[in-house]
Design a protein around this motif. Sequence first.
Motif, short mmCIF file in Angstrom:
data_model
loop_
_atom_site.label_atom_id
_atom_site.label_comp_id
_atom_site.label_asym_id
_atom_site.label_seq_id
_atom_site.Cartn_x
_atom_site.Cartn_y
_atom_site.Cartn_z
N UNK A 66 -1.10 14.31 -51.86
CA UNK A 66 -1.03 15.27 -50.78
C UNK A 66 -2.05 15.18 -49.72
N UNK A 67 -3.16 15.17 -50.32
CA UNK A 67 -4.26 15.02 -49.10
C UNK A 67 -4.54 13.82 -48.62
N UNK A 68 -4.15 12.66 -49.22
CA UNK A 68 -4.05 11.23 -48.72
C UNK A 68 -3.22 11.25 -47.58
N UNK A 69 -2.03 11.93 -47.62
CA UNK A 69 -0.90 11.77 -47.00
C UNK A 69 -1.10 12.67 -45.65
N UNK A 70 -1.93 13.73 -45.81
CA UNK A 70 -2.18 14.56 -44.67
C UNK A 70 -3.30 13.71 -43.94
N UNK A 71 -4.23 13.07 -44.49
CA UNK A 71 -5.41 12.19 -43.81
C UNK A 71 -4.78 11.10 -43.08
N UNK A 72 -3.70 10.25 -43.77
CA UNK A 72 -2.80 9.45 -43.11
C UNK A 72 -2.15 9.89 -41.81
N UNK A 73 -1.49 10.83 -41.68
CA UNK A 73 -1.05 11.50 -40.91
C UNK A 73 -1.80 11.86 -39.72
N UNK A 74 -2.99 12.42 -39.98
CA UNK A 74 -4.26 12.76 -39.03
C UNK A 74 -4.58 11.63 -38.11
N UNK A 75 -4.63 10.40 -38.92
CA UNK A 75 -5.22 9.05 -38.40
C UNK A 75 -4.07 8.76 -37.36
N UNK A 76 -2.60 8.76 -37.90
CA UNK A 76 -1.66 8.45 -36.98
C UNK A 76 -1.65 9.16 -35.59
N UNK A 77 -2.12 10.37 -35.81
CA UNK A 77 -2.19 11.20 -34.67
C UNK A 77 -3.00 10.93 -33.74
N UNK A 78 -4.09 10.47 -34.07
CA UNK A 78 -5.24 10.06 -32.98
C UNK A 78 -4.73 9.18 -32.18
N UNK A 79 -5.47 9.32 -30.61
CA UNK A 79 -5.01 8.22 -29.79
C UNK A 79 -5.67 7.04 -29.81
N UNK A 80 -5.24 5.84 -29.28
CA UNK A 80 -5.81 4.51 -29.46
C UNK A 80 -7.12 4.46 -29.48
N UNK A 81 -7.97 5.00 -28.60
CA UNK A 81 -9.39 5.04 -28.38
C UNK A 81 -10.08 5.81 -29.51
N UNK A 117 -12.97 5.63 -34.74
CA UNK A 117 -12.73 6.19 -35.99
C UNK A 117 -13.14 4.73 -37.13
N UNK A 118 -12.51 3.61 -36.82
CA UNK A 118 -12.49 2.19 -37.44
C UNK A 118 -13.75 1.67 -37.18
#
Length: 199
Positions: A24-39, A44-45
Amino acid sequence: MSYNVAALQKLIDQFQKMPSVGAKSAQRMAFYVLGLTEDEAKEFSSSILEAHEKIHKCSVCCNLTEKELCNVCDNPARDRSVICVVEDPRDVIAIEKTHEFKGTYHVLHGAISPMNGVGPEQLTIKELLSRMNTDEVGEVIMATNPTVEGEATAMYISRLLKPMGVKVTRLAYGVPVGADLEYADEITLLRALEGRQVI
């Protein structure tokens, strides 16, 4: 739950590899990253890559640093006759927050755990022993975790150090502030009794 979107599932799988991160936590983090702007995603990376490139072990104590020496080893005011041995760089941060310890550290980067394939040679024990020849060390404080692995590591290192004439001590563990004695386990109570002080 597996996703049909392969890139999303791969991202979730990567986050789930982190310690103490469940599905569940991994899923939340993944969706958070998807919500980031391209910049934001690039920043982040790049911060992950920069950390990998710049951070390495201190040449003396094996703590993490960007320079040759960490801030503690580089500080001439620190007492080099006392070394506090910890398992993890996060333990250094925890002890430093007390603002009480004025000695130096040695980070083992783990604990002896034959079940997990971790022996003394995988830790920075050789580096610790070499410090006995360069610094005038009077005391080594074993601050490994109060686990079976932490205790075994502390005992192993103390056996190596005692013939060198170095005083080896162990952190006192006991009942946490605000806790009831009836809920403490036997080992915690034993440590509390052993580490009792005059008031």
